[in-house]
Design a protein around this motif. Structure first.
Motif, mmCIF file in Angstrom:
data_model
loop_
_atom_site.group_PDB
_atom_site.id
_atom_site.type_symbol
_atom_site.label_atom_id
_atom_site.label_comp_id
_atom_site.label_asym_id
_atom_site.label_seq_id
_atom_site.Cartn_x
_atom_site.Cartn_y
_atom_site.Cartn_z
ATOM 1 N N ALA A 1 0.694 -1.028 0.108
ATOM 2 C CA ALA A 1 -0.047 -0.076 -0.068
ATOM 3 C C ALA A 1 0.966 1.254 -0.041
ATOM 4 N N TYR A 2 1.816 1.273 0.870
ATOM 5 C CA TYR A 2 2.656 2.413 1.152
ATOM 6 C C TYR A 2 3.903 2.585 -0.060
ATOM 7 N N GLY A 3 4.285 1.607 -0.590
ATOM 8 C CA GLY A 3 5.351 1.438 -1.581
ATOM 9 C C GLY A 3 4.842 1.652 -3.193
ATOM 10 N N THR A 4 3.931 0.377 -3.387
ATOM 11 C CA THR A 4 3.506 0.492 -4.682
ATOM 12 C C THR A 4 2.295 1.238 -4.984
ATOM 13 N N LEU A 5 1.279 1.439 -4.005
ATOM 14 C CA LEU A 5 0.149 2.260 -4.371
ATOM 15 C C LEU A 5 0.517 3.971 -3.834
ATOM 16 N N GLY A 6 1.652 4.066 -3.009
ATOM 17 C CA GLY A 6 1.703 5.299 -2.720
ATOM 18 C C GLY A 6 0.806 5.884 -1.424
ATOM 19 N N TRP A 7 -0.038 5.109 -0.906
ATOM 20 C CA TRP A 7 -0.937 5.354 0.392
ATOM 21 C C TRP A 7 0.285 6.333 1.591
ATOM 22 N N ARG A 8 -0.478 7.380 1.964
ATOM 23 C CA ARG A 8 0.255 8.017 2.905
ATOM 24 C C ARG A 8 -0.388 7.773 4.379
ATOM 25 N N THR A 9 -1.297 7.034 4.356
ATOM 26 C CA THR A 9 -1.906 6.619 5.670
ATOM 27 C C THR A 9 -2.916 5.273 5.687
ATOM 28 N N ALA A 10 -3.089 4.655 6.844
ATOM 29 C CA ALA A 10 -3.919 3.313 6.408
ATOM 30 C C ALA A 10 -4.619 3.137 8.005
ATOM 31 N N ILE A 11 -5.733 2.891 7.954
ATOM 32 C CA ILE A 11 -6.477 2.499 9.069
ATOM 33 C C ILE A 11 -6.781 0.996 9.269
ATOM 34 N N SER A 12 -7.081 0.441 10.356
ATOM 35 C CA SER A 12 -7.722 -0.745 10.507
ATOM 36 C C SER A 12 -8.736 -0.686 11.540
ATOM 37 N N LEU A 13 -9.939 -1.228 11.051
ATOM 38 C CA LEU A 13 -11.095 -1.114 11.871
ATOM 39 C C LEU A 13 -11.258 -2.493 12.708
ATOM 40 N N VAL A 14 -11.330 -2.192 14.016
ATOM 41 C CA VAL A 14 -11.305 -3.504 15.037
ATOM 42 C C VAL A 14 -12.475 -3.348 16.021
ATOM 43 N N HIS A 15 -13.204 -4.489 16.025
ATOM 44 C CA HIS A 15 -14.527 -4.529 16.852
ATOM 45 C C HIS A 15 -13.779 -4.498 18.280
ATOM 46 N N PRO A 16 -14.660 -3.770 19.183
ATOM 47 C CA PRO A 16 -13.955 -3.600 20.631
ATOM 48 C C PRO A 16 -13.645 -4.951 21.263
ATOM 49 N N GLU A 17 -14.712 -6.036 20.937
ATOM 50 C CA GLU A 17 -14.319 -7.277 21.713
ATOM 51 C C GLU A 17 -13.231 -8.066 20.875
ATOM 52 N N ASN A 18 -12.872 -7.796 19.796
ATOM 53 C CA ASN A 18 -11.948 -8.595 19.059
ATOM 54 C C ASN A 18 -10.516 -8.304 19.557
ATOM 55 N N THR A 19 -10.175 -8.611 20.793
ATOM 56 C CA THR A 19 -8.968 -8.300 21.517
ATOM 57 C C THR A 19 -7.636 -8.962 20.472
#
Length: 172
Positions: free
Chosen positions: A117-135
């Motif tokens: 994502a960062y190298g090939t696609l040139g993204w400058r940021t990324a997120i991950s969505l995590v359910h609060p119960e998914n420890t």
């Protein structure tokens, strides 16, 4: 159609999803492991999810890879980049199939996907969505250097935590 690259890590192969993944996807979505990502689903729902995974590559030029153990060729999960309509911003996500947790596969594959994502696609940021119960997923996000940033409320999934990944200069 977008050519889906194959990525190899020390132990894993990230490859294009395809018809050979119907059975592993159906097993995953039939299990409780899928509860944080829209499951459980019946076989038809799992098939439709696989079709969405493949279609995402065409619509966005990136998506989730099927993760295989290189040594065995066994599908052990999905990891990749996701940004369907209604998402807050591009996400790095991971789902391991039953029996493959606890081996560091999610972290190893997610690092490779983020590098793409960062190298090939040139993204400058990324997120991950995590359910609060998914420890377990929160621990993967922590190992990747992502930190809780805010929340996002999705109409189907409810409120989830947004983990923000380090910028490319800080991690890659």
């Amino acid at each position: 159609m977008t050519a889906i690259p194959t990525i190899r890590t020390a132990r894993l192969t990230l490859r294009a999803p395809g018809p050979q993944d119907v059975a592993p996807m159906a097993a995953f979505y039939a299990s409780e492991r899928s509860r944080f990502v829209g499951g459980p689903k019946d076989a038809e729902g799992a098939w439709r999810q696989l079709a969405a995974e493949i279609g995402h590559w065409t619509l966005r030029g990136y998506g989730h890879w099927i993760v295989e153990e290189t040594a065995t060729g066994t599908a052990c999960g999905m990891v990749g980049l996701w940004n369907p309509e209604g998402w807050p911003e591009p996400e790095l996500g991971w789902d391991l199939f039953d029996g493959f947790e606890g081996r560091g596969y999610a972290t190893e594959a997610a690092l490779a996907a983020r590098e793409h994502a960062y190298g090939t696609l040139g993204w400058r940021t990324a997120i991950s969505l995590v359910h609060p119960e998914n420890t377990a997923s929160a621990r993967v996000a922590d190992r990747l250097g992502a930190r809780p940033d805010s929340t996002f409320t999705h109409p189907a999934f409810g409120t989830v935590l947004i983990y923000r990944h380090p910028v490319p200069e800080a991690c890659c």
